[in-house]
Design a protein around this motif. Sequence first.
Motif, PDB file in Angstrom:
ATOM      1  N   LEU A  98       0.826  -1.209   0.000  1.00 18.94           N
ATOM      2  CA  LEU A  98       0.000   0.000   0.000  1.00 18.94           C
ATOM      3  C   LEU A  98       0.863   1.264   0.000  1.00 18.94           C
ATOM      4  N   LEU A  99       1.979   1.242   0.727  1.00 11.87           N
ATOM      5  CA  LEU A  99       2.880   2.399   0.698  1.00 11.87           C
ATOM      6  C   LEU A  99       3.473   2.597  -0.692  1.00 11.87           C
ATOM      7  N   ILE A 100       3.858   1.509  -1.330  1.00 10.72           N
ATOM      8  CA  ILE A 100       4.390   1.610  -2.690  1.00 10.72           C
ATOM      9  C   ILE A 100       3.310   2.094  -3.648  1.00 10.72           C
ATOM     10  N   THR A 101       2.083   1.620  -3.471  1.00 12.81           N
ATOM     11  CA  THR A 101       0.962   2.093  -4.282  1.00 12.81           C
ATOM     12  C   THR A 101       0.782   3.595  -4.093  1.00 12.81           C
ATOM     13  N   ARG A 102       0.851   4.045  -2.864  1.00 16.09           N
ATOM     14  CA  ARG A 102       0.651   5.460  -2.532  1.00 16.09           C
ATOM     15  C   ARG A 102       1.781   6.328  -3.081  1.00 16.09           C
ATOM     16  N   GLU A 103       3.021   5.874  -2.919  1.00 16.42           N
ATOM     17  CA  GLU A 103       4.192   6.682  -3.275  1.00 16.42           C
ATOM     18  C   GLU A 103       4.662   6.500  -4.717  1.00 16.42           C
TER      19      GLU A 103
ATOM     20  N   THR B 122      -8.495  -0.022  -1.383  1.00 12.05           N
ATOM     21  CA  THR B 122      -8.112  -0.310   0.007  1.00 12.05           C
ATOM     22  C   THR B 122      -7.391   0.888   0.611  1.00 12.05           C
ATOM     23  N   LEU B 123      -6.494   1.465  -0.151  1.00 18.64           N
ATOM     24  CA  LEU B 123      -5.756   2.639   0.299  1.00 18.64           C
ATOM     25  C   LEU B 123      -6.704   3.810   0.570  1.00 18.64           C
ATOM     26  N   ALA B 124      -7.621   4.056  -0.339  1.00 19.22           N
ATOM     27  CA  ALA B 124      -8.552   5.179  -0.195  1.00 19.22           C
ATOM     28  C   ALA B 124      -9.541   4.982   0.960  1.00 19.22           C
ATOM     29  N   ALA B 125      -9.966   3.763   1.185  1.00 15.38           N
ATOM     30  CA  ALA B 125     -10.990   3.495   2.200  1.00 15.38           C
ATOM     31  C   ALA B 125     -10.425   3.340   3.614  1.00 15.38           C
ATOM     32  N   ASN B 126      -9.110   3.230   3.738  1.00 17.84           N
ATOM     33  CA  ASN B 126      -8.495   2.979   5.042  1.00 17.84           C
ATOM     34  C   ASN B 126      -7.305   3.902   5.296  1.00 17.84           C
ATOM     35  N   PRO B 127      -7.515   5.210   5.256  1.00 17.16           N
ATOM     36  CA  PRO B 127      -6.367   6.116   5.362  1.00 17.16           C
ATOM     37  C   PRO B 127      -5.615   5.998   6.687  1.00 17.16           C
TER      38      PRO B 127
END
Length: 114
Positions: A20-25, A85-90
Amino acid sequence: MQPTAFFKLLADETRLKSLLLITREGELCVCELTCALGESQPKISRHLAQLRAGGLLEDRRQGQWVYYRLSPTLPEWCQSLLADTLAANPRFLTPAVAQLAKMGDRPARARACC
C-alpha cells in the motif's frame, strides 16, 4: 494473477503495508520501507522478495540501491483493489506515512537512508 495467490500475498501485515505504501508513493526503496514500518532490513527485503516473486512488484537498481514499484503487468482488478483499500483505510498507514514524511523530500530521503 489468480485471486487466491494475490490474497495470500496480502494476508501478511508487513507485505500489505509495504504494498500500500508503494501504491501510494509510486516507488520506494528498502530503506524507506524500513523507516516507515519500523522493521529490520532483512524482514522488509524478505517480504519484498515474496511480492516480487508473486508478480506484484518489480524492482530497479540505481547504483547500490533497489527501488520497488507495482508491476506494470499487474491486472487492473488487483490495482483497483489496492487503490480502493488505500482510499478506504487512510488511518491504516497513518504512522507509516508520518515516519516516511519525516525523511523529507525524495532526494533528501535517498541521501539520508540509502
